[in-house]
Design an enzyme around this catalytic site. Structure first.
Site, PDB file in Angstrom:
ATOM      1  N   TYR A  13      33.724  38.792 -32.282  1.00 31.66           N
ATOM      2  CA  TYR A  13      34.676  39.562 -33.248  1.00 31.66           C
ATOM      3  C   TYR A  13      34.497  41.050 -32.806  1.00 31.66           C
ATOM      4  O   TYR A  13      35.640  41.701 -32.336  1.00 31.66           O
ATOM      5  CB  TYR A  13      34.380  39.552 -34.721  1.00 31.66           C
ATOM      6  CG  TYR A  13      35.329  40.495 -35.439  1.00 31.66           C
ATOM      7  CD1 TYR A  13      36.494  40.336 -35.666  1.00 31.66           C
ATOM      8  CD2 TYR A  13      34.479  41.496 -36.042  1.00 31.66           C
ATOM      9  CE1 TYR A  13      37.338  41.049 -36.362  1.00 31.66           C
ATOM     10  CE2 TYR A  13      35.243  42.495 -36.895  1.00 31.66           C
ATOM     11  CZ  TYR A  13      36.840  42.187 -36.934  1.00 31.66           C
ATOM     12  OH  TYR A  13      37.481  43.124 -37.851  1.00 31.66           O
ATOM     13  N   SER A  31      38.103  48.628 -35.759  1.00 32.32           N
ATOM     14  CA  SER A  31      37.062  48.410 -36.579  1.00 32.32           C
ATOM     15  C   SER A  31      35.695  49.139 -36.116  1.00 32.32           C
ATOM     16  O   SER A  31      35.531  49.455 -34.912  1.00 32.32           O
ATOM     17  CB  SER A  31      36.666  46.600 -36.657  1.00 32.32           C
ATOM     18  OG  SER A  31      35.531  46.594 -37.439  1.00 32.32           O
TER      19      SER A  31
END
Ligand code: NDP
Ligand code: 8X3
Length: 250
Positions: A151, A138
């Site tokens: 995250y 990501s």
């Protein structure tokens, strides 16, 4: 000889779009996820184009993960391409307010789950001296943003694991690649915000990446010549400059 791809998180978003893209090109598929009814629907849609096998397991469960992969019938047991995609964000909170259950989920799914699946599949690739692993990281694995803390940590771990895999698997000729998207319009925000209406606004006011955009890039990566390995890709929607700068028109 048809190749076989093993895709985790194939019931939704990027994983499902990748299954569709690969099926178009006649790649055999092992599709994984926890929602069996979705696996069944996707299987019946795609088996007109290619051979499909589904595996229902939770990547957090080490034993179930190894057992599921061990159970593959011989037609599907030789994995040429592994797409480590299953994952999600859970919550968006300042570190001092974060839910420890959310932290467990993100570290267990995004990091440990990816490791378990990889550990179960890599030995057959190293034995054959061939294979291609694509880890879905990501932009959150490149740059930390406010409230992204855990995250982002999980995706920074995916970044480090990808680099480690590339080094350790280099003697075996196994390609290892990370594809790191910015905002992609999937069920990601519904999961992150646990059904809260705040999820509805995440992709409003600009054109986010679509899961098919990432699926096409994954297919491009796996179809390069044998001597070419795309190692690391960062992909944003045009409206996004980094994790906190998005040109929203409303
Ligand atoms: P979705 O929520 O649409 O899909 C997530 C997939 O992961 C589902 O198929 C889900 O299947 C599977 N999954 C989740 N938890 C587990 C688990 N415990 N065991 C097995 N499978 C699981 O999200 P995306 O498609 O957006 O996410 C795919 C990947 O892309 C993730 O790694 C995410 O972090 C990454 N990513 C997403 C971005 C975005 O903006 N959307 C941007 C950058 C990266 P099921 O529930 O059936 O188990
Ligand atoms: C998903 C993109 O910006 O929500 O990995 O972290 S972001």
């Amino acid at each position: 000889m048809k190749k076989t791809a093993f895709i985790t998180g194939a019931t939704s978003g990027i994983g499902r779009a990748t299954a569709h893209e690969f099926a178009k090109h006649g790649i055999n598929l092992v599709l994984c996820g926890r929602r069996q009814e979705r696996l069944d629907t996707i299987k019946s849609a795609l088996e007109r184009q290619t051979d499909v096998h589904t595996l229902n397991f939770d990547v957090r469960d080490k034993e179930a993960t190894f057992k599921a992969i061990d159970s593959l019938p011989s037609d599907f047991s030789k994995i040429d391409i592994l797409i480590n995609n299953a994952g999600n964000a859970h919550g968006l909170d300042f570190i001092q307010d974060g839910s420890t259950d959310d932290w467990d989920a993100m570290m267990d799914i995004n990091v440990m789950g990816l490791l378990y699946v990889s550990r179960a599949i890599i030995p057959q690739m190293s034995e054959r001296q061939s294979g291609h692993i694509i880890n879905i990281g990501s932009s959150a694995g490149k740059e930390v943003y406010p409230k992204g803390n855990v995250y982002c940590a999980s995706k920074h771990a995916v970044d480090a694991i990808t680099k480690g895999m590339r080094i350790d698997l280099n003697p075996f000729g196994i390609k290892v690649c990370a594809i790191n998207p910015g905002m992609v319009e999937t069920e990601f925000s519904q999961v992150r915000f646990k059904g809260d209406t705040v999820a509805d606004g995440v992709y409003k006011g600009y054109k986010a990446l679509q899961p098919e955009d990432i699926a096409e890039i994954i297919h491009f990566a796996i179809t390069r010549p044998a001597h070419v390995n795309i190692a690391d890709l960062l992909v944003f929607p045009t409206a996004q400059a980094n994790n906190v700068t998005i040109n929203k028109k409303m």
